[in-house]
Design a protein around this motif. Structure first.
Motif, PDB file in Angstrom:
ATOM      1  N   ILE A  67       0.777  -1.124  -0.127  1.00  0.00           N
ATOM      2  CA  ILE A  67      -0.110  -0.089   0.065  1.00  0.00           C
ATOM      3  C   ILE A  67       0.837   1.148   0.059  1.00  0.00           C
ATOM      4  CG2 ILE A  67      -1.784   1.542   1.413  1.00  0.00           C
ATOM      5  CD1 ILE A  67      -2.846  -1.293   2.370  1.00  0.00           C
ATOM      6  N   PRO A  68       0.577   2.161  -0.989  1.00  0.00           N
ATOM      7  CA  PRO A  68       1.637   3.292  -0.909  1.00  0.00           C
ATOM      8  C   PRO A  68       1.588   4.212   0.155  1.00  0.00           C
ATOM      9  CG  PRO A  68       0.270   3.130  -3.000  1.00  0.00           C
ATOM     10  CD  PRO A  68      -0.211   2.020  -2.192  1.00  0.00           C
ATOM     11  N   LYS A  69       2.424   4.713   0.534  1.00  0.00           N
ATOM     12  CA  LYS A  69       2.689   5.588   1.764  1.00  0.00           C
ATOM     13  C   LYS A  69       1.585   6.848   1.702  1.00  0.00           C
ATOM     14  CE  LYS A  69       5.042   2.992   4.330  1.00  0.00           C
ATOM     15  NZ  LYS A  69       4.405   2.011   5.274  1.00  0.00           N
ATOM     16  N   ASP A  70       1.287   7.431   0.441  1.00  0.00           N
ATOM     17  CA  ASP A  70       0.616   8.403   0.226  1.00  0.00           C
ATOM     18  C   ASP A  70      -0.952   8.014   0.198  1.00  0.00           C
ATOM     19  OD1 ASP A  70       0.788   7.490  -2.263  1.00  0.00           O
ATOM     20  OD2 ASP A  70       1.293   9.375  -3.265  1.00  0.00           O
ATOM     21  N   ALA A  71      -1.204   6.895   0.233  1.00  0.00           N
ATOM     22  CA  ALA A  71      -2.813   6.600   0.391  1.00  0.00           C
ATOM     23  C   ALA A  71      -3.474   7.340   1.347  1.00  0.00           C
ATOM     24  CB  ALA A  71      -2.846   5.000   0.097  1.00  0.00           C
ATOM     25  N   THR A  72      -4.679   7.789   1.223  1.00  0.00           N
ATOM     26  CA  THR A  72      -5.413   8.436   2.147  1.00  0.00           C
ATOM     27  C   THR A  72      -6.862   7.755   2.337  1.00  0.00           C
ATOM     28  OG1 THR A  72      -6.510   9.660   0.394  1.00  0.00           O
ATOM     29  CG2 THR A  72      -4.364  10.863   1.292  1.00  0.00           C
ATOM     30  N   ASP A  73      -7.389   8.402   3.507  1.00  0.00           N
ATOM     31  CA  ASP A  73      -8.420   7.881   4.063  1.00  0.00           C
ATOM     32  C   ASP A  73      -8.516   6.176   3.931  1.00  0.00           C
ATOM     33  OD1 ASP A  73     -11.110   7.621   4.938  1.00  0.00           O
ATOM     34  OD2 ASP A  73     -12.178   7.893   3.067  1.00  0.00           O
ATOM     35  N   THR A  94       1.162   7.989  -5.885  1.00  0.00           N
ATOM     36  CA  THR A  94       1.790   6.760  -6.348  1.00  0.00           C
ATOM     37  C   THR A  94       0.732   5.650  -6.583  1.00  0.00           C
ATOM     38  OG1 THR A  94       3.440   7.273  -4.339  1.00  0.00           O
ATOM     39  CG2 THR A  94       3.288   5.237  -5.164  1.00  0.00           C
ATOM     40  N   PRO A  95       0.988   5.322  -7.952  1.00  0.00           N
ATOM     41  CA  PRO A  95      -0.028   4.200  -8.516  1.00  0.00           C
ATOM     42  C   PRO A  95       0.190   2.919  -7.670  1.00  0.00           C
ATOM     43  CG  PRO A  95       2.013   4.577  -9.819  1.00  0.00           C
ATOM     44  CD  PRO A  95       2.082   5.513  -9.009  1.00  0.00           C
ATOM     45  N   LEU A  96      -0.798   2.142  -7.857  1.00  0.00           N
ATOM     46  CA  LEU A  96      -0.617   0.484  -7.122  1.00  0.00           C
ATOM     47  C   LEU A  96      -0.199  -0.270  -8.453  1.00  0.00           C
ATOM     48  CD1 LEU A  96      -1.538  -1.036  -4.742  1.00  0.00           C
ATOM     49  CD2 LEU A  96      -3.846  -1.736  -6.004  1.00  0.00           C
ATOM     50  N   ASP A  97       1.131  -0.531  -8.314  1.00  0.00           N
ATOM     51  CA  ASP A  97       1.810  -1.249  -9.207  1.00  0.00           C
ATOM     52  C   ASP A  97       3.156  -1.738  -8.658  1.00  0.00           C
ATOM     53  OD1 ASP A  97       3.455   0.796  -9.337  1.00  0.00           O
ATOM     54  OD2 ASP A  97       3.139   1.448 -11.424  1.00  0.00           O
ATOM     55  N   LYS A 145      -9.681   5.857  -8.213  1.00  0.00           N
ATOM     56  CA  LYS A 145      -8.661   5.920  -6.961  1.00  0.00           C
ATOM     57  C   LYS A 145      -8.958   5.220  -5.789  1.00  0.00           C
ATOM     58  CE  LYS A 145      -5.909   9.340  -8.673  1.00  0.00           C
ATOM     59  NZ  LYS A 145      -4.363   9.207  -8.822  1.00  0.00           N
ATOM     60  N   ARG A 146     -10.279   4.678  -5.630  1.00  0.00           N
ATOM     61  CA  ARG A 146     -10.547   3.974  -4.542  1.00  0.00           C
ATOM     62  C   ARG A 146      -9.980   2.467  -4.893  1.00  0.00           C
ATOM     63  NH1 ARG A 146     -14.979   5.598  -1.143  1.00  0.00           N
ATOM     64  NH2 ARG A 146     -13.404   6.979  -0.728  1.00  0.00           N
ATOM     65  N   VAL A 147      -9.407   1.692  -3.423  1.00  0.00           N
ATOM     66  CA  VAL A 147      -9.051   0.641  -3.766  1.00  0.00           C
ATOM     67  C   VAL A 147      -9.673  -0.320  -2.385  1.00  0.00           C
ATOM     68  CG1 VAL A 147      -6.693  -0.973  -3.509  1.00  0.00           C
ATOM     69  CG2 VAL A 147      -6.586   1.180  -4.693  1.00  0.00           C
ATOM     70  N   TYR A 148      -9.998  -1.454  -2.937  1.00  0.00           N
ATOM     71  CA  TYR A 148     -10.484  -2.385  -1.793  1.00  0.00           C
ATOM     72  C   TYR A 148      -9.843  -3.569  -1.977  1.00  0.00           C
ATOM     73  CZ  TYR A 148     -14.947   0.254  -1.908  1.00  0.00           C
ATOM     74  OH  TYR A 148     -15.746   1.301  -2.129  1.00  0.00           O
TER      75      TYR A 148
END
Length: 161
Positions: A67-73, A94-97, A145-148
């Motif tokens: 999980i990228p460190k700049d992910a929010t909420d 930061t993309p999820l890759d 942008k939302r990831v589950y």
């Protein structure tokens, strides 16, 4: 016979049950936290960013390293009697890759038996990355942008070899 103590007890139980079942999106409070932990064996936490979450790998609410460190909420729900987890977050810049998250055919994994009103992935309309891994294999659905992400605790080979 004085029925007043029974009426007070019944009203108290009704208020506690309503708080636990109908209002789970409220900010954490002692009543719902206690019921979630003792009755459902679940705990939840919310962080403004992924960087705010515990970094120690064994901590109950530590996030997977992919999980990228700049992910929010960031929201996480864990089973206190096992390894099941639900995670939801919004991507930052930061993309999820990378090698820890690849697209592909998912391995069979059971859905974790956890409950959260904020948990609503629709994998039919999402980009699915099925091999996000750290200590556990996560199934992941990305909606813009939302990831589950979710795991039932299925171990996975370490992403870094």
């Amino acid at each position: 016979m004085n029925r007043r103590p029974f009426v007070i007890a019944a009203a108290t139980v009704g208020v506690l049950a309503t708080a636990a079942f109908a209002l789970p999106d409220l900010p954490p409070n002692p009543v719902t936290d206690t019921i979630d932990h003792k009755v459902f064996k679940e705990k939840g936490k919310r962080f403004a960013t992924a960087a705010d979450a515990p970094a120690r790998a064994g901590a109950p609410f530590a996030l997977p390293s992919w999980i990228p460190k700049d992910a929010t909420d960031v929201r996480i729900r864990v089973r206190t009697s096992g390894e099941s987890r639900l995670i939801r977050f919004d991507l930052g810049k930061t993309p999820l890759d990378g090698p820890r998250c690849t697209a592909g055919t998912p391995r069979q994994q059971g859905a974790p038996d956890l409950h959260a009103r904020w948990w609503r992935p629709d994998t039919r309309e999402a980009e699915v990355r099925t091999e996000c891994r750290d200590f556990h294999q996560y199934q992941v659905a990305v909606h813009g942008k939302r990831v589950y992400a979710w795991t039932d605790g299925t171990p996975s080979p370490r992403a870094d070899g």
